[in-house]
Design a protein around this motif. Structure first.
Motif, PDB file in Angstrom:
ATOM      1  N   GLY A  68      10.796   0.252  -0.109  1.00 27.72           N
ATOM      2  CA  GLY A  68       9.998   1.200   0.663  1.00 27.72           C
ATOM      3  C   GLY A  68      10.809   2.420   1.063  1.00 27.72           C
ATOM      4  N   THR A  69      12.031   2.196   1.480  1.00 32.42           N
ATOM      5  CA  THR A  69      12.917   3.304   1.853  1.00 32.42           C
ATOM      6  C   THR A  69      13.288   4.130   0.625  1.00 32.42           C
ATOM      7  OG1 THR A  69      13.775   2.113   3.760  1.00 32.42           O
ATOM      8  CG2 THR A  69      15.160   3.884   2.884  1.00 32.42           C
ATOM      9  N   LEU A  70      13.597   3.461  -0.481  1.00 34.86           N
ATOM     10  CA  LEU A  70      13.950   4.189  -1.707  1.00 34.86           C
ATOM     11  C   LEU A  70      12.817   5.092  -2.172  1.00 34.86           C
ATOM     12  CD1 LEU A  70      15.724   1.319  -3.675  1.00 34.86           C
ATOM     13  CD2 LEU A  70      16.831   3.323  -2.646  1.00 34.86           C
ATOM     14  N   MET A  71      11.577   4.573  -2.142  1.00 32.97           N
ATOM     15  CA  MET A  71      10.432   5.363  -2.598  1.00 32.97           C
ATOM     16  C   MET A  71      10.152   6.513  -1.627  1.00 32.97           C
ATOM     17  SD  MET A  71       9.575   4.022  -5.500  1.00 32.97           S
ATOM     18  CE  MET A  71      11.333   3.715  -5.661  1.00 32.97           C
ATOM     19  N   PHE A  72      10.259   6.256  -0.319  1.00 33.07           N
ATOM     20  CA  PHE A  72      10.081   7.308   0.679  1.00 33.07           C
ATOM     21  C   PHE A  72      11.107   8.417   0.459  1.00 33.07           C
ATOM     22  CE2 PHE A  72      12.222   8.704   4.627  1.00 33.07           C
ATOM     23  CZ  PHE A  72      11.304   9.657   5.034  1.00 33.07           C
ATOM     24  N   GLU A  73      12.381   8.045   0.299  1.00 31.77           N
ATOM     25  CA  GLU A  73      13.434   9.043   0.114  1.00 31.77           C
ATOM     26  C   GLU A  73      13.221   9.846  -1.160  1.00 31.77           C
ATOM     27  OE1 GLU A  73      17.038   6.757   0.420  1.00 31.77           O
ATOM     28  OE2 GLU A  73      17.025   6.845   2.620  1.00 31.77           O
ATOM     29  N   SER A  74      12.757   9.199  -2.222  1.00 35.52           N
ATOM     30  CA  SER A  74      12.489   9.899  -3.472  1.00 35.52           C
ATOM     31  C   SER A  74      11.372  10.927  -3.290  1.00 35.52           C
ATOM     32  CB  SER A  74      12.119   8.893  -4.565  1.00 35.52           C
ATOM     33  OG  SER A  74      11.801   9.552  -5.758  1.00 35.52           O
ATOM     34  N   LEU A  75      10.286  10.510  -2.655  1.00 34.21           N
ATOM     35  CA  LEU A  75       9.173  11.424  -2.415  1.00 34.21           C
ATOM     36  C   LEU A  75       9.626  12.588  -1.535  1.00 34.21           C
ATOM     37  CD1 LEU A  75       5.534  10.490  -1.732  1.00 34.21           C
ATOM     38  CD2 LEU A  75       6.648  12.176  -0.297  1.00 34.21           C
ATOM     39  N   LYS A  76      10.316  12.292  -0.457  1.00 36.35           N
ATOM     40  CA  LYS A  76      10.779  13.319   0.485  1.00 36.35           C
ATOM     41  C   LYS A  76      11.697  14.329  -0.206  1.00 36.35           C
ATOM     42  CE  LYS A  76      13.616  13.855   4.600  1.00 36.35           C
ATOM     43  NZ  LYS A  76      14.429  13.212   5.609  1.00 36.35           N
ATOM     44  N   THR A  77      12.636  13.847  -0.996  1.00 40.57           N
ATOM     45  CA  THR A  77      13.580  14.725  -1.687  1.00 40.57           C
ATOM     46  C   THR A  77      12.889  15.576  -2.749  1.00 40.57           C
ATOM     47  OG1 THR A  77      15.392  13.184  -1.315  1.00 40.57           O
ATOM     48  CG2 THR A  77      15.667  14.765  -3.120  1.00 40.57           C
ATOM     49  N   ASN A  78      12.065  14.941  -3.565  1.00 41.25           N
ATOM     50  CA  ASN A  78      11.437  15.649  -4.679  1.00 41.25           C
ATOM     51  C   ASN A  78      10.320  16.587  -4.255  1.00 41.25           C
ATOM     52  OD1 ASN A  78      12.790  14.739  -7.229  1.00 41.25           O
ATOM     53  ND2 ASN A  78      12.381  12.782  -6.246  1.00 41.25           N
ATOM     54  N   MET A  79       9.798  16.407  -3.048  1.00 40.24           N
ATOM     55  CA  MET A  79       8.720  17.269  -2.579  1.00 40.24           C
ATOM     56  C   MET A  79       9.118  18.044  -1.316  1.00 40.24           C
ATOM     57  SD  MET A  79       5.351  15.040  -3.466  1.00 40.24           S
ATOM     58  CE  MET A  79       4.290  16.409  -3.079  1.00 40.24           C
ATOM     59  N   SER A  93      -2.851  -3.242  -5.861  1.00 41.76           N
ATOM     60  CA  SER A  93      -2.393  -4.602  -5.625  1.00 41.76           C
ATOM     61  C   SER A  93      -1.230  -4.599  -4.641  1.00 41.76           C
ATOM     62  CB  SER A  93      -2.045  -5.284  -6.955  1.00 41.76           C
ATOM     63  OG  SER A  93      -1.797  -6.662  -6.774  1.00 41.76           O
ATOM     64  N   LEU A  94      -0.084  -5.084  -5.056  1.00 42.28           N
ATOM     65  CA  LEU A  94       1.092  -5.086  -4.188  1.00 42.28           C
ATOM     66  C   LEU A  94       1.519  -3.661  -3.822  1.00 42.28           C
ATOM     67  CD1 LEU A  94       3.076  -7.062  -2.914  1.00 42.28           C
ATOM     68  CD2 LEU A  94       4.442  -6.945  -4.994  1.00 42.28           C
ATOM     69  N   GLY A  95       1.223  -2.717  -4.697  1.00 37.43           N
ATOM     70  CA  GLY A  95       1.568  -1.317  -4.454  1.00 37.43           C
ATOM     71  C   GLY A  95       0.866  -0.711  -3.253  1.00 37.43           C
ATOM     72  N   ASN A  96      -0.224  -1.345  -2.777  1.00 40.84           N
ATOM     73  CA  ASN A  96      -0.872  -0.799  -1.587  1.00 40.84           C
ATOM     74  C   ASN A  96       0.025  -0.963  -0.369  1.00 40.84           C
ATOM     75  OD1 ASN A  96      -2.262  -2.865   0.460  1.00 40.84           O
ATOM     76  ND2 ASN A  96      -2.184  -3.788  -1.563  1.00 40.84           N
ATOM     77  N   GLN A  97       0.806  -2.053  -0.334  1.00 41.80           N
ATOM     78  CA  GLN A  97       1.771  -2.210   0.755  1.00 41.80           C
ATOM     79  C   GLN A  97       2.824  -1.108   0.679  1.00 41.80           C
ATOM     80  OE1 GLN A  97       3.256  -6.216   1.638  1.00 41.80           O
ATOM     81  NE2 GLN A  97       1.668  -7.029   0.279  1.00 41.80           N
ATOM     82  N   MET A  98       3.230  -0.779  -0.546  1.00 36.88           N
ATOM     83  CA  MET A  98       4.212   0.288  -0.733  1.00 36.88           C
ATOM     84  C   MET A  98       3.657   1.618  -0.225  1.00 36.88           C
ATOM     85  SD  MET A  98       7.266   1.088  -1.750  1.00 36.88           S
ATOM     86  CE  MET A  98       7.916  -0.052  -2.970  1.00 36.88           C
ATOM     87  N   ALA A  99       2.402   1.923  -0.534  1.00 39.79           N
ATOM     88  CA  ALA A  99       1.797   3.180  -0.077  1.00 39.79           C
ATOM     89  C   ALA A  99       1.752   3.242   1.445  1.00 39.79           C
ATOM     90  CB  ALA A  99       0.388   3.328  -0.664  1.00 39.79           C
ATOM     91  N   ILE A 100       1.422   2.129   2.087  1.00 36.23           N
ATOM     92  CA  ILE A 100       1.357   2.085   3.550  1.00 36.23           C
ATOM     93  C   ILE A 100       2.749   2.270   4.157  1.00 36.23           C
ATOM     94  CG2 ILE A 100       0.915   0.552   5.514  1.00 36.23           C
ATOM     95  CD1 ILE A 100      -1.426  -0.620   3.826  1.00 36.23           C
ATOM     96  N   VAL A 101       3.741   1.595   3.597  1.00 37.07           N
ATOM     97  CA  VAL A 101       5.114   1.720   4.116  1.00 37.07           C
ATOM     98  C   VAL A 101       5.631   3.151   3.947  1.00 37.07           C
ATOM     99  CG1 VAL A 101       7.513   0.998   3.716  1.00 37.07           C
ATOM    100  CG2 VAL A 101       5.707  -0.721   3.896  1.00 37.07           C
ATOM    101  N   ILE A 102       5.403   3.744   2.791  1.00 38.56           N
ATOM    102  CA  ILE A 102       5.840   5.129   2.559  1.00 38.56           C
ATOM    103  C   ILE A 102       5.166   6.057   3.566  1.00 38.56           C
ATOM    104  CG2 ILE A 102       5.691   7.076   0.958  1.00 38.56           C
ATOM    105  CD1 ILE A 102       6.010   4.997  -1.325  1.00 38.56           C
ATOM    106  N   ALA A 103       3.870   5.883   3.775  1.00 38.72           N
ATOM    107  CA  ALA A 103       3.140   6.745   4.706  1.00 38.72           C
ATOM    108  C   ALA A 103       3.677   6.601   6.132  1.00 38.72           C
ATOM    109  CB  ALA A 103       1.651   6.431   4.665  1.00 38.72           C
ATOM    110  N   LYS A 104       3.977   5.378   6.545  1.00 39.89           N
ATOM    111  CA  LYS A 104       4.521   5.164   7.900  1.00 39.89           C
ATOM    112  C   LYS A 104       5.888   5.826   8.035  1.00 39.89           C
ATOM    113  CE  LYS A 104       4.765   3.122  12.032  1.00 39.89           C
ATOM    114  NZ  LYS A 104       6.054   3.486  12.555  1.00 39.89           N
ATOM    115  N   LYS A 105       6.712   5.724   6.993  1.00 36.43           N
ATOM    116  CA  LYS A 105       8.020   6.380   7.023  1.00 36.43           C
ATOM    117  C   LYS A 105       7.863   7.905   7.051  1.00 36.43           C
ATOM    118  CE  LYS A 105      10.620   2.603   4.896  1.00 36.43           C
ATOM    119  NZ  LYS A 105      11.486   2.323   6.041  1.00 36.43           N
ATOM    120  N   LEU A 106       6.877   8.430   6.332  1.00 38.37           N
ATOM    121  CA  LEU A 106       6.600   9.865   6.384  1.00 38.37           C
ATOM    122  C   LEU A 106       6.207  10.274   7.797  1.00 38.37           C
ATOM    123  CD1 LEU A 106       4.637  10.404   3.059  1.00 38.37           C
ATOM    124  CD2 LEU A 106       6.777  11.547   3.699  1.00 38.37           C
TER     125      LEU A 106
END
Length: 166
Positions: A68-79, A93-106
């Motif tokens: 979750g942190t890796l994906m958040f950092e990637s999105l933040k850096t690239n955008m 599926s499992l990726g919905n948890q990832m979307a929620i975690v990224i959004a909370k970190k944002l």
């Protein structure tokens, strides 16, 4: 026209003027037991830590951050210089948890003044959501669904719209 491994499924969206990004975490999620992949979204200390699988099927020790942190950092850096007016996250599926975690970190990072406020998601689409049953030691003995629900409530109060498809 059906999509397949040789079909660019973002083509039509880009032709319509949308910018499309995909966050891949498949090398971390490639586990025989979905609960091991699920743990990596939330913690670097889950069932299989952060091991990852190469194209030959071999596992390797992973990074010292959860997915979750890796994906958040990637999105933040690239955008970081994003100037648009709409971010939509979707997770299947499992990726919905990832979307929620990224959004909370944002949310947390934007509110702390560390992230471009234009990266605030307008919508999050949860596509065929999956949450395993039972408490998880890596998230304070909560069930992943309960933890995610708390994040969703926080994000909804921040103005994020959620939709779910089954």
């Amino acid at each position: 026209d059906n999509g397949g491994p040789d079909k660019d499924l973002a083509y039509s969206w880009r032709q319509a003027g949308y910018n499309v990004g995909i966050l891949y975490w498949n090398q971390f999620a490639d586990e025989r037991e979905v609960k091991a992949a699920e743990a990596k979204i939330w913690s670097k200390s889950g069932l299989r830590a952060m091991r990852w699988r190469d194209h030959n099927g071999n596992y390797h020790s992973g990074p010292s951050k959860d997915a979750g942190t890796l994906m958040f950092e990637s999105l933040k850096t690239n955008m970081a210089d994003y100037t648009g007016n709409r971010i939509i996250l979707a997770g299947h599926s499992l990726g919905n948890q990832m979307a929620i975690v990224i959004a909370k970190k944002l949310k947390d990072s934007i509110n702390a003044g560390h992230t471009n406020s234009k990266l605030k998601p307008k919508r999050i689409a949860l596509l065929d959501p999956f949450y395993s049953n039972g408490s998880k030691s890596y998230i304070g003995n909560q069930w992943t669904g309960d933890k995610a629900r708390g994040y969703v409530d926080s994000l909804k109060s921040w103005g994020v719209i959620f939709e779910a498809y089954r």
